[in-house]
Design a protein around this motif. Structure first.
Motif, PDB file in Angstrom:
ATOM      1  N   GLU A 798     112.031  57.289  61.403  1.00 18.65           N
ATOM      2  CA  GLU A 798     111.077  57.327  60.294  1.00 18.65           C
ATOM      3  C   GLU A 798     111.189  58.639  59.519  1.00 18.65           C
ATOM      4  O   GLU A 798     111.081  58.650  58.282  1.00 18.65           O
ATOM      5  N   ALA A 799     111.404  59.744  60.230  1.00 20.34           N
ATOM      6  CA  ALA A 799     111.577  61.032  59.543  1.00 20.34           C
ATOM      7  C   ALA A 799     112.837  61.025  58.691  1.00 20.34           C
ATOM      8  O   ALA A 799     112.857  61.546  57.574  1.00 20.34           O
ATOM      9  N   LEU A 800     113.900  60.399  59.205  1.00 21.27           N
ATOM     10  CA  LEU A 800     115.146  60.316  58.440  1.00 21.27           C
ATOM     11  C   LEU A 800     114.963  59.490  57.178  1.00 21.27           C
ATOM     12  O   LEU A 800     115.534  59.804  56.131  1.00 21.27           O
ATOM     13  N   LEU A 801     114.156  58.432  57.251  1.00 20.21           N
ATOM     14  CA  LEU A 801     113.912  57.636  56.050  1.00 20.21           C
ATOM     15  C   LEU A 801     113.165  58.474  55.009  1.00 20.21           C
ATOM     16  O   LEU A 801     113.491  58.420  53.815  1.00 20.21           O
ATOM     17  N   GLY A 802     112.169  59.243  55.463  1.00 21.35           N
ATOM     18  CA  GLY A 802     111.462  60.116  54.527  1.00 21.35           C
ATOM     19  C   GLY A 802     112.396  61.121  53.874  1.00 21.35           C
ATOM     20  O   GLY A 802     112.308  61.378  52.661  1.00 21.35           O
ATOM     21  N   LEU A 803     113.304  61.691  54.679  1.00 22.20           N
ATOM     22  CA  LEU A 803     114.274  62.654  54.121  1.00 22.20           C
ATOM     23  C   LEU A 803     115.225  61.974  53.146  1.00 22.20           C
ATOM     24  O   LEU A 803     115.573  62.542  52.106  1.00 22.20           O
ATOM     25  N   GLU A 809     115.409  61.161  45.488  1.00 29.49           N
ATOM     26  CA  GLU A 809     114.597  61.545  44.331  1.00 29.49           C
ATOM     27  C   GLU A 809     115.044  62.883  43.766  1.00 29.49           C
ATOM     28  O   GLU A 809     114.903  63.133  42.564  1.00 29.49           O
ATOM     29  N   GLY A 810     115.608  63.746  44.620  1.00 33.51           N
ATOM     30  CA  GLY A 810     116.087  65.044  44.151  1.00 33.51           C
ATOM     31  C   GLY A 810     117.530  65.026  43.681  1.00 33.51           C
ATOM     32  O   GLY A 810     118.077  66.082  43.345  1.00 33.51           O
ATOM     33  N   GLY A 811     118.163  63.865  43.690  1.00 33.42           N
ATOM     34  CA  GLY A 811     119.542  63.757  43.213  1.00 33.42           C
ATOM     35  C   GLY A 811     120.576  64.233  44.210  1.00 33.42           C
ATOM     36  O   GLY A 811     121.754  64.341  43.866  1.00 33.42           O
ATOM     37  N   ARG A 812     120.174  64.498  45.459  1.00 26.69           N
ATOM     38  CA  ARG A 812     121.133  64.946  46.495  1.00 26.69           C
ATOM     39  C   ARG A 812     121.649  63.687  47.211  1.00 26.69           C
ATOM     40  O   ARG A 812     121.211  63.352  48.325  1.00 26.69           O
ATOM     41  N   LEU A 813     122.546  63.000  46.551  1.00 27.69           N
ATOM     42  CA  LEU A 813     122.936  61.664  47.002  1.00 27.69           C
ATOM     43  C   LEU A 813     123.742  61.702  48.303  1.00 27.69           C
ATOM     44  O   LEU A 813     123.604  60.804  49.148  1.00 27.69           O
ATOM     45  N   LYS A 814     124.574  62.700  48.482  1.00 31.00           N
ATOM     46  CA  LYS A 814     125.346  62.790  49.719  1.00 31.00           C
ATOM     47  C   LYS A 814     124.415  62.937  50.913  1.00 31.00           C
ATOM     48  O   LYS A 814     124.563  62.248  51.936  1.00 31.00           O
ATOM     49  N   GLU A 815     123.431  63.850  50.796  1.00 27.89           N
ATOM     50  CA  GLU A 815     122.482  64.060  51.884  1.00 27.89           C
ATOM     51  C   GLU A 815     121.616  62.810  52.102  1.00 27.89           C
ATOM     52  O   GLU A 815     121.283  62.454  53.247  1.00 27.89           O
ATOM     53  N   ALA A 816     121.244  62.142  51.006  1.00 27.19           N
ATOM     54  CA  ALA A 816     120.437  60.922  51.128  1.00 27.19           C
ATOM     55  C   ALA A 816     121.192  59.870  51.919  1.00 27.19           C
ATOM     56  O   ALA A 816     120.637  59.215  52.818  1.00 27.19           O
ATOM     57  N   ARG A 817     122.489  59.685  51.582  1.00 28.55           N
ATOM     58  CA  ARG A 817     123.282  58.681  52.305  1.00 28.55           C
ATOM     59  C   ARG A 817     123.429  59.053  53.779  1.00 28.55           C
ATOM     60  O   ARG A 817     123.328  58.192  54.657  1.00 28.55           O
ATOM     61  N   GLU A 818     123.648  60.335  54.068  1.00 29.89           N
ATOM     62  CA  GLU A 818     123.799  60.752  55.469  1.00 29.89           C
ATOM     63  C   GLU A 818     122.537  60.420  56.274  1.00 29.89           C
ATOM     64  O   GLU A 818     122.617  59.894  57.391  1.00 29.89           O
ATOM     65  N   CYS A 819     121.371  60.685  55.703  1.00 34.21           N
ATOM     66  CA  CYS A 819     120.111  60.407  56.418  1.00 34.21           C
ATOM     67  C   CYS A 819     119.916  58.907  56.608  1.00 34.21           C
ATOM     68  O   CYS A 819     119.527  58.450  57.700  1.00 34.21           O
ATOM     69  N   ALA A 820     120.160  58.142  55.562  1.00 33.70           N
ATOM     70  CA  ALA A 820     119.961  56.687  55.659  1.00 33.70           C
ATOM     71  C   ALA A 820     120.934  56.072  56.658  1.00 33.70           C
ATOM     72  O   ALA A 820     120.569  55.169  57.430  1.00 33.70           O
ATOM     73  N   LEU A 824     120.151  54.054  60.093  1.00 34.96           N
ATOM     74  CA  LEU A 824     120.669  52.704  60.348  1.00 34.96           C
ATOM     75  C   LEU A 824     121.324  52.627  61.721  1.00 34.96           C
ATOM     76  O   LEU A 824     121.169  51.632  62.450  1.00 34.96           O
ATOM     77  N   VAL A 825     122.046  53.675  62.095  1.00 41.80           N
ATOM     78  CA  VAL A 825     122.683  53.709  63.419  1.00 41.80           C
ATOM     79  C   VAL A 825     121.618  53.623  64.519  1.00 41.80           C
ATOM     80  O   VAL A 825     121.766  52.888  65.502  1.00 41.80           O
ATOM     81  N   ALA A 838     114.786  48.185  56.225  1.00 39.39           N
ATOM     82  CA  ALA A 838     114.368  49.309  55.383  1.00 39.39           C
ATOM     83  C   ALA A 838     115.520  50.277  55.161  1.00 39.39           C
ATOM     84  O   ALA A 838     115.687  50.836  54.065  1.00 39.39           O
ATOM     85  N   SER A 839     116.330  50.497  56.194  1.00 42.42           N
ATOM     86  CA  SER A 839     117.506  51.367  56.046  1.00 42.42           C
ATOM     87  C   SER A 839     118.503  50.767  55.067  1.00 42.42           C
ATOM     88  O   SER A 839     119.070  51.467  54.212  1.00 42.42           O
ATOM     89  N   LEU A 840     118.748  49.469  55.161  1.00 42.66           N
ATOM     90  CA  LEU A 840     119.673  48.812  54.241  1.00 42.66           C
ATOM     91  C   LEU A 840     119.159  48.901  52.808  1.00 42.66           C
ATOM     92  O   LEU A 840     119.940  49.121  51.863  1.00 42.66           O
ATOM     93  N   LEU A 841     117.850  48.740  52.644  1.00 35.71           N
ATOM     94  CA  LEU A 841     117.271  48.832  51.305  1.00 35.71           C
ATOM     95  C   LEU A 841     117.463  50.237  50.731  1.00 35.71           C
ATOM     96  O   LEU A 841     117.812  50.405  49.557  1.00 35.71           O
ATOM     97  N   ALA A 842     117.243  51.247  51.570  1.00 30.49           N
ATOM     98  CA  ALA A 842     117.458  52.629  51.117  1.00 30.49           C
ATOM     99  C   ALA A 842     118.912  52.845  50.723  1.00 30.49           C
ATOM    100  O   ALA A 842     119.210  53.466  49.689  1.00 30.49           O
TER     101      ALA A 842
END
Length: 933
Positions: A798-803, A809-820, A824-825, A838-842
């Motif tokens: 859940e914390a990873l989804l929030g991150l 939202e901050g445009g840090r797409l690489k970091e967003a993908r890593e967290c999502a 998912l794992v 929810a992970s797939l949607l993110a």
């Protein structure tokens, strides 16, 4: 799909036949009133899906002599027909009725005749006869196009169809004669020669049928009748076929009819298409090895009725005869004596020794193709000596047990009827008019009977004999569970008596086990509850449901069996027995549920005290996954236990179990169970005077309301919980109230309380909430570190989804993908399907932000949400998928997806979701060019 259904009167999925085999039947049963309109419709039905030229239509309507104005008049007829009949299209050169040929009776008739002839050529006489019988059953009378006045259609279609009907009828009768059904077709043949007295083949078949039925004098008289008609009408002597049939009568070639011992077929037999198809498909060919089929199921499931009905359908394929024996507790030797006499063994010739009887039975069945029905078999030993040995023979065995030890046998478990079949059976017995007048009461009676055929027959019988009763009255009488078995008795039909046969045959230990099970209301359970249940399954009182997700064998039972078990417990054991049994069950259930919850929420064991864990203390992933799997397997059992405990006065056990189950219900979106057990748990906590328990359940209820988007109800539940608790639990309630109201001050107060008390779980939860509210990545990272220290992978997820959301939202797409992707794992490692969505949607949202729209991932998310009944999640995933399709210029697909999303949001009453869907719809229309570019 089976290419050769037994009686295909209409193709699957078609509602209402279209017909010319008799009076005209148009789409939806429409028949035009005007004669010429009927002629036009008939011509279209005789060329389904094909163009009918104008010239042909004019010839049909005006019998090859159309007036000068025929073409415009025909258009008027077509226009009038279109008001009654859908699907008439104007095509170059004529008109066309859009309809599949399989919907029209003449086409299906010809197909079935051809199928029957192919089956006859292949040596499958029974299948051939069935196909021809089904073909002839499509006729509504003997005249095709009976109400169509068109000499053209009469010459070109009606006469050939009628001639084919007569040929098919004679071919089917010939097959019936070969299958030993001579006595059954005599009446039909007399009618045929009465209608067509000059058809010599029909006379020959009548003479043969009378001879095979042992009616030699009638056969000779029929020959004289036939000869007199032919001489008087045609001046001709009988032909070769008729003379040969006469000669066989004179030679005295009379055939003794084979035995047919099965009880009369049930006129109101309903449903059971699957098992009848299974029996038909398992029937061996004439030269095949014998086949032994076991129909097993709960008492009252209609095993004997199915066997009798199947035997009646299949009897023609067994020229050696059909034998029937009821086994129960009868000795095999006594049954063998009856069977030997049925096969023609003289009374004094039946051997005394069992072994000799078996040898004689095998010898007498070796040269015959027999169908043997053995009803109510107790075990394999009583069945083996009775199996026929002849090629192509078949044994149908009914038993409460699957008779797993019977060599070379196949088994089919007979369950209850489906709801519609159950209502249909009631209608057959009580009258369709009464059920049509009270459809809801009829469905209620079927439900209270558990869709069990025996119970339904008793209920239907009582209604039939009580014409003054309404269905609602009987439903009311059945609603009292304590008297239901009393109500389900009529004459010698009684559900209680059927169940008692199985119960009385049990050993003492199994009888006691069965009674103990009577304290449970669950529809199924595993052996860990009371121990080995296989003996009860062998007796037919329980039914094996196979292995569940956690590898346990599960057993189910019918609701009436459960009521009977509870009745036995009450009548045969001291009054407090049920409470004592449930008390024992409660201890084991609570212990297992507590441990499962602890693995679902490793940092929240339920005591309110949380501590960080060392690496060695971390639960293994497999344990976390197995915990969720065990809870999924036991969901219905554990949910029922909450109510069972509360009803028995075990209030603390009831509310604690409801509390332990809440996170599992949340994980799997089992909202109905969550609502029901929480309501029961709250009643139990209040009955026990346990304020802390009441507060815990109110907190869980608030989580449920929040998941459903009902923030007002969530806030009300939390405010009701606040006065009941203090300290850390009050902080947990306040934290959730902050989540509902968005009150940052509530979060800061809770954080101070948790940090002062050293409550690491409370601190991690609060940091996650506060980080999400403020958009503060640092707080979310602290929360993530807290969950890692606690060994709580679900909190980590859940914390990873929030991150991921913050990074996106901050445009840090690489970091967003890593967290999502990390989340998912975790979801997949734990088997958490709904969080996985929810992970797939993110990830779908991130992919779109990266300029790589991925509609496939969004579709996967929507499918999982839909699987779990999460409409809001489904709608959101569909919107993301639609955006991806628009980005890819796949506008038509996007429109379809948007419409689906609107349907989800509309059902929820979700105005923001509908507004977003409407925005996307406008964008899609713009791109289609409807509103400019």
């Amino acid at each position: 799909m089976n290419p050769n259904p037994p009686f295909p009167s209409r193709p699957p999925g078609v509602s209402g036949a279209l017909g010319v085999l008799g009076p005209l039947v148009g789409p939806g049963g429409v028949v035009p009133g005007a004669a010429k309109h009927r002629a036009v419709l008939a011509a279209l039905l005789l060329s389904p899906g094909r163009t009918v030229p104008l010239a042909r239509l004019m010839a049909v309507v005006w019998d090859d002599d159309p007036p000068v104005s025929a073409e415009p008049v025909l258009r008027v007829y077509i226009s009038a027909l279109r008001k009654l009949v859908e699907g008439i299209r104007t095509v170059p050169g004529g008109y066309l009725l859009e309809v599949e040929p399989e919907r029209v009776d003449w086409y299906r008739f010809e197909q079935l005749v051809e199928r029957g002839r192919r089956a006859r050529g292949a040596g499958n006489l029974s299948q051939a006869a069935d196909a021809l019988r089904a073909a002839l059953g499509l006729w509504r009378g003997t005249v095709a196009l009976a109400d169509v006045d068109s000499a053209h259609l009469r010459r070109s279609h009606a006469v050939p169809l009628e001639e084919l009907r007569l040929s098919a009828l004679e071919e089917r009768v010939e097959l019936d004669l070969q299958l030993g059904r001579g006595g059954e077709v005599v009446g039909e043949l007399r009618a045929l020669v009465g209608a067509y007295p000059l058809r010599e083949r029909a006379w020959a078949q009548l003479i043969t049928a009378l001879r095979l039925a042992g009616r030699r004098s009638d056969a000779l008289a029929a020959y004289q009748d036939a000869r007199r008609v032919l001489v008087d009408e045609l001046g001709l002597e009988p032909g070769a076929e008729l003379r040969e049939a006469h000669a066989k009568v004179l030679q005295g070639e009379e055939t003794v009819a084979p035995p047919y011992e099965v009880p009369p077929d049930i006129s109101d037999f309903t449903g059971r298409a699957a098992v009848l198809r299974w029996i038909r498909d398992a029937t061996p060919p004439p030269s095949g090895a014998p086949v032994h089929l076991v129909l097993h199921g709960a008492p009252g499931s209609g095993k004997t009725a199915v066997a009798v009905h199947a035997a009646a359908l299949a009897a023609g394929g067994f020229p050696g005869g059909v034998l029937f024996a009821t086994l129960r507790e009868r000795a095999p030797g006594a049954v063998l004596e009856d069977l030997l006499r049925s096969l023609g063994c003289p009374e004094g010739a039946v051997p005394a020794a069992m072994a000799e009887r078996v040898r004689l039975y095998r010898s007498m069945t070796a040269s015959r193709r027999l169908l043997v029905v053995l009803d109510d078999a107790v075990d394999e030993a009583r069945v083996r000596p009775l199996l026929p040995t002849g090629a192509g023979s078949m044994t149908l065995i009914t038993s409460r047990s699957p008779l797993s030890g019977l060599e070379a046998s196949r088994a089919f478990e007979l369950g209850v009827l489906n709801p519609q079949e159950a209502v249909d059976l009631l209608a057959e017995m009580a009258g369709p008019g009464r059920l049509a007048a009270e459809p809801e009461a009829a469905a209620r009676i079927a439900h209270l009977c558990g869709h069990l055929p025996l119970a339904l027959r008793v209920a239907g019988s009582r209604l039939a004999r009580k014409p003054g009763w309404t269905l609602a009255h009987l439903a009311g009488r059945l609603s009292d569970e304590r008297r239901r078995l009393d109500e389900l008795a009529a004459g010698d039909l009684a559900v209680r008596g059927s169940l008692a046969l199985g119960y009385d045959g049990l050993a003492d230990r199994e009888r006691a086990l069965f009674r103990r099970l009577g304290v449970l209301s669950a529809p199924d359970f595993a052996a860990w509850v009371f121990g080995d249940l296989e003996g009860l399954a062998e007796a037919g009182l329980l039914q094996s449901r196979g292995l569940d997700e956690s590898g346990q064998e599960r057993y189910g039972w019918h609701d009436l069996t459960r009521i009977y078990a509870a009745e036995c417990l009450t009548t045969e054991e001291p009054l407090p027995a049920a409470g004592e049994v449930l008390r024992d069950v409660a201890g084991e259930v609570l212990d297992r549920a507590r441990r499962a919850r602890r693995l679902l929420l490793p940092a929240e064991p339920g005591s309110g005290r949380t501590v960080a864990r060392t690496e060695e203390q971390m639960p293994a992933t497999i344990m976390l996954r197995e915990s969720a799997g065990w809870l999924r397997s036991e969901r219905r059992f554990l949910s029922a236990c909450v109510n069972d405990f509360h009803r028995a006065g075990l209030h603390e056990a009831a509310w604690r179990l409801a509390f332990y189950l809440a996170p599992f219900y949340e994980l799997g979106a089992h909202h109905d169970d969550w609502h029901e057990t929480t309501a029961t748990g709250l009643d139990a906590a209040r009955a026990a005077g346990h304020r802390q328990g009441e507060a815990l359940l109110l907190r869980g209820l608030a989580d449920l309301h929040r998941r459903e988007g009902n923030t007002a109800a969530a806030a009300a539940a939390l405010r009701a919980a606040q006065p009941l608790v203090q300290g850390l639990e009050l902080a947990r309630v306040t934290l959730r109230l902050g989540l509902v109201t968005g009150d940052e001050r509530a979060f800061t107060r809770c954080l101070a309380v948790f940090e002062e008390a050293g409550d690491q779980r409370g601190r991690a939860d609060t940091l996650r909430a506060l980080g999400a509210l403020r958009g503060d990545r640092r707080l979310l990272e602290e929360s993530l570190a807290g969950y890692l220290a606690l060994g709580d992978p679900r909190g980590e997820a859940e914390a990873l989804l929030g991150l991921a959301v913050q990074h996106l939202e901050g445009g840090r797409l690489k970091e967003a993908r890593e967290c999502a992707e990390r989340r998912l794992v975790i979801n997949r490692r734990l088997g958490d399907r709904l969080p996985e969505a929810a992970s797939l949607l993110a990830l779908a949202r991130i992919a779109r932000a990266e300029g790589r729209p991925d509609a496939r991932v969004a579709a996967q998310a929507a499918e999982v949400f839909r699987e779990f009944g999460d409409r809001r999640g489904t709608g959101q995933a569909l919107l993301v998928r639609a955006e991806a399709h628009l980005d890819l210029d796949e506008v038509d697909v996007a429109v379809e997806v948007i419409e689906s999303a609107m349907g989800e949001f509309d059902l929820l009453g979700d105005r923001p979701g509908l507004a977003e869907a409407d925005r996307l719809a406008r964008e899609a229309r713009r791109r289609r060019g409807l509103y400019g570019s």
